[in-house]
Design a protein around this motif. Structure first.
Motif, short mmCIF file in Angstrom:
data_model
loop_
_atom_site.label_atom_id
_atom_site.label_comp_id
_atom_site.label_asym_id
_atom_site.label_seq_id
_atom_site.Cartn_x
_atom_site.Cartn_y
_atom_site.Cartn_z
N ALA A 89 90.00 -1.40 71.56
CA ALA A 89 88.84 -0.70 72.11
C ALA A 89 87.99 -0.16 70.97
O ALA A 89 88.52 0.39 70.00
N GLY A 90 86.69 -0.32 71.07
CA GLY A 90 85.78 0.16 70.04
C GLY A 90 85.97 1.64 69.74
O GLY A 90 86.30 2.43 70.62
N GLY A 91 85.81 2.00 68.48
CA GLY A 91 85.95 3.39 68.07
C GLY A 91 87.38 3.81 67.79
O GLY A 91 87.64 4.98 67.55
N PHE A 92 88.30 2.85 67.80
CA PHE A 92 89.70 3.22 67.59
C PHE A 92 89.94 3.80 66.21
O PHE A 92 90.86 4.61 66.02
N GLU A 93 89.11 3.43 65.23
CA GLU A 93 89.29 3.92 63.87
C GLU A 93 89.19 5.44 63.82
O GLU A 93 89.97 6.10 63.13
N GLU A 94 88.23 6.01 64.55
CA GLU A 94 88.04 7.45 64.56
C GLU A 94 89.06 8.13 65.47
O GLU A 94 89.62 9.17 65.11
N ARG A 95 89.27 7.60 66.64
CA ARG A 95 90.16 8.23 67.62
C ARG A 95 91.63 8.19 67.21
O ARG A 95 92.39 9.07 67.60
N HIS A 96 92.03 7.19 66.46
CA HIS A 96 93.46 7.02 66.16
C HIS A 96 93.71 6.87 64.66
O HIS A 96 94.55 6.09 64.23
N ALA A 97 93.00 7.67 63.87
CA ALA A 97 93.13 7.61 62.41
C ALA A 97 94.56 7.88 61.94
O ALA A 97 95.05 7.25 61.00
N SER A 98 95.26 8.80 62.61
CA SER A 98 96.62 9.13 62.18
C SER A 98 97.57 7.96 62.44
O SER A 98 98.49 7.72 61.65
#
Length: 141
Positions: A89-98
């Motif tokens: 899903a788009g934006g996963f880099e920001e939402r799931h950085a950890s």
């Protein structure tokens, strides 16, 4: 006159087994088989070819703000020559950085996770990213 553009990435009748078996690189073939198992387990859906080179699992219907609608796999991957591409899903880099920090060697693009070798990544982190994508596309995350 407006023309209707036919989507390229739609489910096909092509055999996933045949597609994966035809991959010329033995390591890429093994990684793709393992990734198919992981995505099947996380999604609970069987593998289906979407277009000529994407292995997808399940489907969801989307509507963009522009009004454009369509269908896409809940989760998918493509075993390209240089890397495995996992569609998230788009934006996963920001939402799931950890989670990405635990994953191991990877690159990201808009909605894409690029992996060179599956044995170099933390499988639990990968499963978590896939699960978040499935839940987001089902509207429960």
């Amino acid at each position: 006159m407006a023309t209707s553009k036919q989507p390229v990435t739609i489910p096909t009748e092509v055999s996933v087994d045949d597609f994966l078996a035809a991959l010329p690189d033995e390591r890429r073939r093994a990684d793709a088989e393992r990734l198919r198992t992981i995505l099947r387990e996380v999604t609970g859906e069987p593998a289906v070819m979407w277009g000529p080179s994407i292995v997808g699992f399940g489907s969801y219907h989307y509507t963009y703000e522009s009004g454009r609608t369509g269908d896409s796999p809940l989760a998918a991957f493509s075993p390209r020559r240089q890397q495995l591409v996992v569609y998230l899903a788009g934006g996963f880099e920001e939402r799931h950085a950890s989670v990405l920090a635990r994953l191991g060697p990877h690159k990201t693009g808009k909605g894409c996770l690029y992996l060179k070798r599956l044995d170099e990544v933390d499988e639990s982190a990968l499963r978590e990213l896939i699960d978040h994508t499935v839940r987001a596309r089902k509207g429960v995350d």
